[in-house]
Design a protein around this motif. Structure first.
Motif, PDB file in Angstrom:
ATOM      1  N   LEU A 236      11.745 -56.463  17.600  1.00 35.87           N
ATOM      2  CA  LEU A 236      12.323 -55.403  17.430  1.00 35.87           C
ATOM      3  C   LEU A 236      11.780 -55.225  16.284  1.00 35.87           C
ATOM      4  N   ALA A 237      11.135 -53.764  16.125  1.00 40.36           N
ATOM      5  CA  ALA A 237      10.312 -53.502  15.466  1.00 40.36           C
ATOM      6  C   ALA A 237      10.850 -52.892  14.250  1.00 40.36           C
ATOM      7  N   LEU A 238      10.624 -52.926  12.959  1.00 39.74           N
ATOM      8  CA  LEU A 238      10.892 -52.220  11.848  1.00 39.74           C
ATOM      9  C   LEU A 238      10.670 -51.819  11.251  1.00 39.74           C
ATOM     10  N   ASP A 239      10.939 -50.831  10.520  1.00 39.72           N
ATOM     11  CA  ASP A 239      10.780 -49.083  10.509  1.00 39.72           C
ATOM     12  C   ASP A 239       9.861 -48.659  11.339  1.00 39.72           C
ATOM     13  N   ALA A 240       9.784 -48.780  12.454  1.00 43.15           N
ATOM     14  CA  ALA A 240       9.000 -47.996  13.521  1.00 43.15           C
ATOM     15  C   ALA A 240       8.881 -46.641  13.516  1.00 43.15           C
ATOM     16  N   LYS A 241       7.578 -45.981  13.204  1.00 45.30           N
ATOM     17  CA  LYS A 241       7.510 -44.476  13.358  1.00 45.30           C
ATOM     18  C   LYS A 241       6.234 -44.022  15.000  1.00 45.30           C
ATOM     19  N   ARG A 243       3.933 -41.336  16.379  1.00 49.99           N
ATOM     20  CA  ARG A 243       2.362 -40.154  15.679  1.00 49.99           C
ATOM     21  C   ARG A 243       2.899 -39.596  14.908  1.00 49.99           C
ATOM     22  N   LEU A 244       4.140 -38.404  14.854  1.00 44.82           N
ATOM     23  CA  LEU A 244       4.380 -37.268  14.385  1.00 44.82           C
ATOM     24  C   LEU A 244       5.186 -37.929  13.072  1.00 44.82           C
ATOM     25  N   GLY A 245       4.985 -39.143  12.645  1.00 37.04           N
ATOM     26  CA  GLY A 245       5.304 -39.699  11.860  1.00 37.04           C
ATOM     27  C   GLY A 245       7.328 -39.895  11.344  1.00 37.04           C
ATOM     28  N   ASN A 246       7.991 -39.552  12.857  1.00 40.59           N
ATOM     29  CA  ASN A 246       9.308 -39.947  13.016  1.00 40.59           C
ATOM     30  C   ASN A 246       9.677 -41.462  12.708  1.00 40.59           C
ATOM     31  N   SER A 247      10.870 -41.237  12.533  1.00 43.14           N
ATOM     32  CA  SER A 247      11.674 -43.069  13.110  1.00 43.14           C
ATOM     33  C   SER A 247      12.110 -43.654  14.175  1.00 43.14           C
ATOM     34  N   ALA A 248      11.689 -44.629  14.839  1.00 39.42           N
ATOM     35  CA  ALA A 248      11.558 -44.835  15.948  1.00 39.42           C
ATOM     36  C   ALA A 248      12.631 -46.078  15.766  1.00 39.42           C
ATOM     37  N   ARG A 249      13.802 -46.218  16.892  1.00 39.39           N
ATOM     38  CA  ARG A 249      14.002 -47.909  17.791  1.00 39.39           C
ATOM     39  C   ARG A 249      13.053 -48.119  18.578  1.00 39.39           C
ATOM     40  N   ALA A 250      12.198 -48.941  18.070  1.00 40.79           N
ATOM     41  CA  ALA A 250      10.817 -49.466  18.460  1.00 40.79           C
ATOM     42  C   ALA A 250      11.007 -51.170  19.042  1.00 40.79           C
ATOM     43  N   GLY A 251      10.543 -51.769  20.247  1.00 39.85           N
ATOM     44  CA  GLY A 251      10.292 -53.774  19.695  1.00 39.85           C
ATOM     45  C   GLY A 251       9.213 -53.697  20.691  1.00 39.85           C
ATOM     46  N   VAL A 432       5.963 -61.133  14.759  1.00 38.70           N
ATOM     47  CA  VAL A 432       5.465 -60.674  15.816  1.00 38.70           C
ATOM     48  C   VAL A 432       4.682 -59.198  15.406  1.00 38.70           C
ATOM     49  N   SER A 433       3.357 -59.088  15.491  1.00 38.42           N
ATOM     50  CA  SER A 433       2.402 -57.160  15.203  1.00 38.42           C
ATOM     51  C   SER A 433       1.341 -57.063  16.731  1.00 38.42           C
ATOM     52  N   LEU A 434       2.499 -55.715  16.754  1.00 37.17           N
ATOM     53  CA  LEU A 434       0.881 -54.856  17.759  1.00 37.17           C
ATOM     54  C   LEU A 434       0.304 -53.933  17.483  1.00 37.17           C
ATOM     55  N   SER A 435      -0.627 -53.520  17.781  1.00 33.93           N
ATOM     56  CA  SER A 435      -1.064 -52.994  17.652  1.00 33.93           C
ATOM     57  C   SER A 435      -2.066 -51.764  18.364  1.00 33.93           C
ATOM     58  N   ASP A 436      -1.958 -50.447  18.412  1.00 34.31           N
ATOM     59  CA  ASP A 436      -2.523 -49.415  19.492  1.00 34.31           C
ATOM     60  C   ASP A 436      -4.611 -49.336  19.138  1.00 34.31           C
ATOM     61  N   GLY A 439      -2.220 -45.466  14.524  1.00 31.07           N
ATOM     62  CA  GLY A 439      -0.329 -45.227  13.879  1.00 31.07           C
ATOM     63  C   GLY A 439      -0.232 -46.048  13.349  1.00 31.07           C
ATOM     64  N   GLU A 440       0.962 -46.560  13.212  1.00 33.13           N
ATOM     65  CA  GLU A 440       1.274 -47.362  12.416  1.00 33.13           C
ATOM     66  C   GLU A 440       1.478 -48.556  14.003  1.00 33.13           C
ATOM     67  N   ALA A 441       1.114 -50.213  13.202  1.00 33.53           N
ATOM     68  CA  ALA A 441       1.690 -51.175  14.268  1.00 33.53           C
ATOM     69  C   ALA A 441       3.531 -51.595  14.647  1.00 33.53           C
ATOM     70  N   LEU A 442       3.234 -51.727  15.229  1.00 36.75           N
ATOM     71  CA  LEU A 442       4.481 -52.629  15.345  1.00 36.75           C
ATOM     72  C   LEU A 442       4.594 -53.395  15.510  1.00 36.75           C
ATOM     73  N   SER A 443       5.415 -54.475  14.339  1.00 36.13           N
ATOM     74  CA  SER A 443       6.100 -55.582  13.256  1.00 36.13           C
ATOM     75  C   SER A 443       7.451 -55.820  12.990  1.00 36.13           C
TER      76      SER A 443
END
Length: 455
Positions: A236-241, A243-251, A432-436, A439-443
Motif C-alpha cells: 500500500l502506497a503511503l501519501d500517494a498523489k 499527477r495534479l497533486g491530489n491525494s489518492a489511495r494507491a498501491g 517497495v517503491s515504483l516510479s513511472d 510525478g511521485e513514486a509509489l512507496s
C-alpha cells in the motif's frame, strides 16, 4: 552345533540380570555375559555381537550392535578398554580303538572314516525355539519409503540398525549420504535426511561408523534438475498523489518469477527470470517498471556464475526544455524532451555458497542506450540457515527503470529437503517503491510470500 550347545549351557547357568531382561525386552535374545561402564551396559548376545544398551528412562534403549555375527562369552572392562573373549569352534580327534582308553588321533583320519558327523548329547532341549540368526552389521538393507524427510529402511535392530546407528546410502545418481537412525524396531528403522540430502526408494544402505553427512551451512545436494517459482510483494502506497497533486489511495505489486533448468549431467543451468516487474494502481498514472533476462551459468554445489541478455522496461521521463528568446532573452516554453531508462541489457549472475545453505547471491544488468553503456539494475541476497528446515534471508535492489525494494524474511522446506519433490515457501516484510518517470513514486510497506517447486 557345538557353539549353539555351549551357548545354551552358559545361558542356562547364568542368572537373570538387568542386561538379560533389557535384551529380552528389546527382542535381542539370550545374553551370554554383560558388564556396565559409566552408565552404559555391554551385553554379549547368544545370536552374535555385543549390544550397547542405555537405560536412562523407564525403558531400555539399544544404541547399536558391534561385531554382529561373532559370539563372545566373556566381557571384562579393563581401564578404558572392553576385553571381549570370543567363543571359537575347534575340533580334536581321539582314537576309540580301545574304548576305555581314548588316544589322540589325526583329524584327517577321523573325518576320512565317515561322511557324516553326528554329535551325541544328553543336554536338555531348549524351552524355546532358537532365535533366528542375526544378520551381520555389514548386511545391506534397502530404502522402502521416503516421506517428508523420513527414510524407512528394510532392516531394524536385528540387522544392527539400533537407534543412534548410522547407515551409508548409495543413491541412484551415484552420490553417497550417511544418515542417522532416529527410530528402530525389530525389522524396520527410520532415518532422517539432512538439509539438501535426497534418496529414493530402492537405494541400498549399509551400517557404517562414518559421521553423518548432514550439513546445515554447506549441504551438498547437487544442482536441482528443475526449479521454478515466484515471490510476490503487494504493498500500500503511503501519501500517494495523482499527477495534479491530489491525494489518492494507491498501491501496487512487485513480482519475481523464474524457471531454472539443468540439462543432462553438465554443470550448466539455463534460467529465465522476471527480476522483477512492478504494477502500480490508484493514481491514474502508469507505474510499470521492470526487468527480465535469460542467462546461462556454470553451476556447482557452492558456486554459480553466468552471463545473459535481457531488457529493462518502464515509462519515459519527459520535461519541457528551458529556452530563451534570441532577441529579448526572456525565457520561453520549449519543446518536451523525453528520456527513457529502458532498453536491452547484458546480465551478470553470481552465487557464492550452497543454494539451500549459507550463500551470497548477486545479479546486475548493464543497460545499452544513447550510444553508451550505463548501470541498469542490481539486486543481492544473503541467506543464513537456522535449522535443518528454516533459513533467514535478506534481499534488496533497484533499477534505473524505476523499481526499488528491500526485505527481510524466512525460507522453509514445506516438503522435501532440497532434492526432487521439494517445495520451498518464503515470507518476508519490506518496503517497495515504483516510479513511472513522472510525478511521485509509489512507496510503502509490503508483506510478501513466495513458493518454489522442484519436481
Amino acid at each position: 552345533m557345538l557353539s549353539a550347545l555351549l551357548s545354551s549351557v552358559i545361558v542356562a547357568q547364568a542368572p537373570a540380570s538387568p542386561a538379560a531382561r533389557a535384551a529380552e525386552t528389546l527382542g535381542l535374545g539370550p545374553v551370554l555375559d554383560s558388564v556396565v561402564h559409566q552408565g552404559v551396559t555391554y551385553a554379549a548376545l547368544a545370536r552374535g555381537g555385543i549390544a550397547v544398551l542405555k537405560a536412562d528412562g523407564a525403558a531400555p534403549r539399544l544404541v547399536r550392535i558391534v561385531e554382529g555375527g561373532r559370539r563372545f562369552v566373556r566381557l571384562v572392562v579393563m581401564g578404558q578398554s572392553l576385553l571381549a573373549i570370543e567363543q571359537r569352534e575347534e575340533a580334536h580327534a581321539f582314537s576309540l580303538a580301545t574304548p576305555e582308553q581314548p588316544q589322540p588321533d589325526s583329524l584327517a583320519s577321523a573325518l576320512g572314516a565317515t561322511r557324516e558327523l553326528t554329535v551325541v548329547t544328553q543336554a536338555p532341549p531348549s524351552p524355546q525355539a532358537p532365535p533366528p540368526a542375526a544378520v551381520p552389521s555389514s548386511a545391506r538393507v534397502t530404502v522402502t519409503a521416503v516421506k517428508d524427510g523420513d527414510v524407512t529402511l528394510s532392516g531394524g535392530a536385528l540387522t544392527g540398525l539400533g537407534e543412534g546407528a548410522r547407515v551409508r546410502v548409495r543413491t541412484q545418481d551415484s552420490r553417497e549420504v550417511v544418515l542417522k537412525i532416529i527410530e528402530s524396531r525389530e525389522d524396520t528403522a527410520i532415518a532422517r535426511l539432512g538439509r539438501g540430502e535426497n534418496v529414493r526408494v530402492g537405494d541400498t544402505a549399509v551400517v557404517t561408523d562414518a559421521p553423518a553427512t548432514a550439513r546445515l551451512f554447506f549441504p551438498e545436494p547437487g544442482v536441482p534438475r528443475l526449479r521454478y517459482g515466484f515471490h510476490a510483494r503487494p504493498f500500500l502506497a503511503l501519501d500517494a498523489k495523482t499527477r495534479l497533486g491530489n491525494s489518492a489511495r494507491a498501491g501496487g505489486l512487485l513480482l519475481d518469477a523464474f524457471v531454472a533448468w539443468r540439462p543432462g549431467d553438465l554443470p550448466l543451468v539455463l534460467s529465465a527470470q522476471l527480476d522483477p516487474v512492478g504494477f502500480g494502481l490508484g493514481t491514474g498514472l502508469r507505474h510499470t517498471p521492470g526487468s527480465a533476462y535469460f542467462a546461462v551459468a556454470y553451476s556447482t554445489d557452492f558456486l554459480e556464475v553466468g552471463i545473459g541478455a535481457g531488457a529493462l522496461f518502464g515509462q519515459k521521463a519527459c520535461s519541457p526544455e528551458l529556452s530563451f528568446d534570441p532577441i529579448t532573452y526572456e525565457p520561453i516554453e520549449g519543446k518536451n524532451v523525453c528520456s527513457s531508462n529502458a532498453g536491452p541489457s547484458f546480465q551478470q549472475v553470481l552465487r557464492l555458497g550452497a543454494l539451500d545453505g549459507f550463500h551470497v547471491a548477486w545479479n546486475s544488468a548493464i543497460l545499452s542506450r544513447d550510444n553508451q553503456f550505463r548501470f541498469g539494475s542490481g539486486r543481492g541476497e544473503i541467506q543464513v540457515p537456522l535449522t535443518p528446515s528454516l533459513s533467514l534471508f535478506g534481499a534488496g535492489g533497484g533499477s534505473a527503470s524505476g523499481w526499488n525494494f528491500g526485505e527481510l524474511g524466512v525460507r522453509s522446506f514445506l516438503k522435501g529437503t532440497g532434492g526432487s519433490g521439494t517445495t520451498v515457501i518464503s515470507a518476508s516484510l519490506g518496503i517497495v517503491s515504483l516510479s513511472d518517470g513522472t510525478g511521485e513514486a509509489l512507496s510503502g510497506p509490503s508483506i510478501a510470500i513466495g513458493i518454489e517447486r522442484r519436481p
